[in-house]
Design a protein around this motif. Sequence first.
Motif, PDB file in Angstrom:
ATOM      1  N   LYS A  74      84.341  66.765  35.348  1.00 29.13           N
ATOM      2  CA  LYS A  74      82.853  66.266  34.826  1.00 29.13           C
ATOM      3  C   LYS A  74      82.897  65.907  33.469  1.00 29.13           C
ATOM      4  O   LYS A  74      82.329  65.113  32.876  1.00 29.13           O
ATOM      5  CB  LYS A  74      82.026  67.379  35.162  1.00 29.13           C
ATOM      6  CG  LYS A  74      81.552  67.711  36.610  1.00 29.13           C
ATOM      7  CD  LYS A  74      80.861  68.833  36.760  1.00 29.13           C
ATOM      8  CE  LYS A  74      80.410  69.051  38.236  1.00 29.13           C
ATOM      9  NZ  LYS A  74      79.501  70.177  38.303  1.00 29.13           N
ATOM     10  N   HIS A  77      84.313  62.359  32.781  1.00 33.86           N
ATOM     11  CA  HIS A  77      83.067  61.633  33.256  1.00 33.86           C
ATOM     12  C   HIS A  77      82.151  61.384  32.212  1.00 33.86           C
ATOM     13  O   HIS A  77      81.518  60.594  31.713  1.00 33.86           O
ATOM     14  CB  HIS A  77      82.486  61.899  34.503  1.00 33.86           C
ATOM     15  CG  HIS A  77      83.323  61.483  35.485  1.00 33.86           C
ATOM     16  ND1 HIS A  77      82.827  60.871  36.921  1.00 33.86           N
ATOM     17  CD2 HIS A  77      84.562  61.815  35.968  1.00 33.86           C
ATOM     18  CE1 HIS A  77      83.758  60.736  37.663  1.00 33.86           C
ATOM     19  NE2 HIS A  77      85.023  61.454  37.374  1.00 33.86           N
ATOM     20  N   LEU A  78      81.749  62.546  31.581  1.00 33.32           N
ATOM     21  CA  LEU A  78      80.849  62.819  30.335  1.00 33.32           C
ATOM     22  C   LEU A  78      81.436  61.985  29.231  1.00 33.32           C
ATOM     23  O   LEU A  78      80.521  61.267  28.649  1.00 33.32           O
ATOM     24  CB  LEU A  78      80.418  64.225  30.278  1.00 33.32           C
ATOM     25  CG  LEU A  78      79.348  64.631  29.124  1.00 33.32           C
ATOM     26  CD1 LEU A  78      78.133  64.078  29.481  1.00 33.32           C
ATOM     27  CD2 LEU A  78      79.259  65.990  28.868  1.00 33.32           C
ATOM     28  N   ASP A  79      82.564  62.176  28.834  1.00 32.87           N
ATOM     29  CA  ASP A  79      83.228  61.508  27.774  1.00 32.87           C
ATOM     30  C   ASP A  79      83.208  60.145  27.886  1.00 32.87           C
ATOM     31  O   ASP A  79      82.805  59.422  27.151  1.00 32.87           O
ATOM     32  CB  ASP A  79      84.655  62.096  27.644  1.00 32.87           C
ATOM     33  CG  ASP A  79      85.306  61.613  26.491  1.00 32.87           C
ATOM     34  OD1 ASP A  79      84.798  61.387  25.250  1.00 32.87           O
ATOM     35  OD2 ASP A  79      86.507  61.170  26.265  1.00 32.87           O
ATOM     36  N   ARG A  80      83.406  59.549  29.091  1.00 33.01           N
ATOM     37  CA  ARG A  80      83.324  57.991  29.230  1.00 33.01           C
ATOM     38  C   ARG A  80      81.890  57.566  29.160  1.00 33.01           C
ATOM     39  O   ARG A  80      81.693  56.452  28.468  1.00 33.01           O
ATOM     40  CB  ARG A  80      83.890  57.895  30.736  1.00 33.01           C
ATOM     41  CG  ARG A  80      84.037  56.428  31.221  1.00 33.01           C
ATOM     42  CD  ARG A  80      84.243  56.210  32.793  1.00 33.01           C
ATOM     43  NE  ARG A  80      82.950  56.889  33.463  1.00 33.01           N
ATOM     44  CZ  ARG A  80      83.083  57.035  34.577  1.00 33.01           C
ATOM     45  NH1 ARG A  80      84.183  57.513  35.240  1.00 33.01           N
ATOM     46  NH2 ARG A  80      81.963  57.873  35.265  1.00 33.01           N
ATOM     47  N   ASP A  81      81.045  58.243  29.843  1.00 36.37           N
ATOM     48  CA  ASP A  81      79.617  57.826  29.715  1.00 36.37           C
ATOM     49  C   ASP A  81      79.117  58.115  28.264  1.00 36.37           C
ATOM     50  O   ASP A  81      78.399  56.918  27.748  1.00 36.37           O
ATOM     51  CB  ASP A  81      78.789  58.736  30.624  1.00 36.37           C
ATOM     52  CG  ASP A  81      79.033  58.640  31.887  1.00 36.37           C
ATOM     53  OD1 ASP A  81      79.737  57.762  32.192  1.00 36.37           O
ATOM     54  OD2 ASP A  81      78.524  59.758  32.902  1.00 36.37           O
ATOM     55  N   VAL A  82      79.616  58.942  27.420  1.00 33.11           N
ATOM     56  CA  VAL A  82      79.019  59.062  25.892  1.00 33.11           C
ATOM     57  C   VAL A  82      79.805  57.893  25.223  1.00 33.11           C
ATOM     58  O   VAL A  82      79.081  57.171  24.394  1.00 33.11           O
ATOM     59  CB  VAL A  82      79.397  60.413  25.398  1.00 33.11           C
ATOM     60  CG1 VAL A  82      79.129  60.550  23.897  1.00 33.11           C
ATOM     61  CG2 VAL A  82      78.526  61.619  25.961  1.00 33.11           C
ATOM     62  N   ALA A  84      80.561  54.933  26.438  1.00 35.70           N
ATOM     63  CA  ALA A  84      79.783  53.475  26.792  1.00 35.70           C
ATOM     64  C   ALA A  84      78.726  53.504  25.843  1.00 35.70           C
ATOM     65  O   ALA A  84      78.242  52.508  25.438  1.00 35.70           O
ATOM     66  CB  ALA A  84      79.563  53.557  28.390  1.00 35.70           C
ATOM     67  N   LEU A  85      77.908  54.789  25.940  1.00 36.81           N
ATOM     68  CA  LEU A  85      76.500  54.542  25.265  1.00 36.81           C
ATOM     69  C   LEU A  85      76.600  54.626  23.803  1.00 36.81           C
ATOM     70  O   LEU A  85      75.922  53.768  23.289  1.00 36.81           O
ATOM     71  CB  LEU A  85      75.721  56.057  25.536  1.00 36.81           C
ATOM     72  CG  LEU A  85      74.937  56.192  26.838  1.00 36.81           C
ATOM     73  CD1 LEU A  85      74.573  57.893  27.022  1.00 36.81           C
ATOM     74  CD2 LEU A  85      74.016  55.408  27.209  1.00 36.81           C
ATOM     75  N   THR A  86      77.502  55.106  23.227  1.00 37.56           N
ATOM     76  CA  THR A  86      78.031  54.825  21.877  1.00 37.56           C
ATOM     77  C   THR A  86      78.156  53.394  21.681  1.00 37.56           C
ATOM     78  O   THR A  86      77.637  52.917  20.541  1.00 37.56           O
ATOM     79  CB  THR A  86      79.173  55.713  21.283  1.00 37.56           C
ATOM     80  OG1 THR A  86      78.965  56.950  21.624  1.00 37.56           O
ATOM     81  CG2 THR A  86      79.299  55.663  19.894  1.00 37.56           C
ATOM     82  N   LYS A  88      77.340  51.007  23.365  1.00 35.86           N
ATOM     83  CA  LYS A  88      75.939  50.082  23.519  1.00 35.86           C
ATOM     84  C   LYS A  88      74.886  50.238  22.559  1.00 35.86           C
ATOM     85  O   LYS A  88      74.385  49.300  21.930  1.00 35.86           O
ATOM     86  CB  LYS A  88      75.520  50.706  25.005  1.00 35.86           C
ATOM     87  CG  LYS A  88      74.132  49.760  25.269  1.00 35.86           C
ATOM     88  CD  LYS A  88      73.496  50.111  26.439  1.00 35.86           C
ATOM     89  CE  LYS A  88      72.271  49.335  26.832  1.00 35.86           C
ATOM     90  NZ  LYS A  88      71.805  49.783  28.340  1.00 35.86           N
ATOM     91  N   GLU A  94      83.432  46.212  24.774  1.00 36.83           N
ATOM     92  CA  GLU A  94      84.301  47.223  25.111  1.00 36.83           C
ATOM     93  C   GLU A  94      85.751  46.954  24.740  1.00 36.83           C
ATOM     94  O   GLU A  94      86.331  45.559  24.556  1.00 36.83           O
ATOM     95  CB  GLU A  94      84.105  46.955  26.704  1.00 36.83           C
ATOM     96  CG  GLU A  94      83.060  47.909  27.309  1.00 36.83           C
ATOM     97  CD  GLU A  94      83.173  47.945  28.745  1.00 36.83           C
ATOM     98  OE1 GLU A  94      84.238  48.245  29.326  1.00 36.83           O
ATOM     99  OE2 GLU A  94      81.968  47.951  29.336  1.00 36.83           O
TER     100      GLU A  94
END
Length: 95
Positions: A74, A77-82, A84-86, A88, A94
């Motif tokens: 988890k 996944h959270l690190d990957r999502d953060v 991606a948001l950063t 963006k 990318e």
Amino acid sequence: MQPVNDPQIWTLIGVFAAVMLGGMTLTTTLLMRTITASIGGLRGEMNGRFDGLRGEMNGLRGEMNARFDAVETKIEHLDRDVAALTRKVWGETER
């Protein structure tokens, strides 16, 4: 009745001492056997309980490892999502 003389007295004292010493030896031997058997039984019972406890600890270790793996997944996944948001928000492309 004849009077008791010194050799008879010493013979009676010797017989009494031998009987007392033999009785104490027998009592000590039987007591030691009983104690040894009791300690052996206690040792077996304790080994059984320790083996059961060891099994429970191994089960708990497996369960905790599984939960830590789930938390680690988890976090990844959270690190990957953060990340991606950063990218963006800051307008980075990318890699």
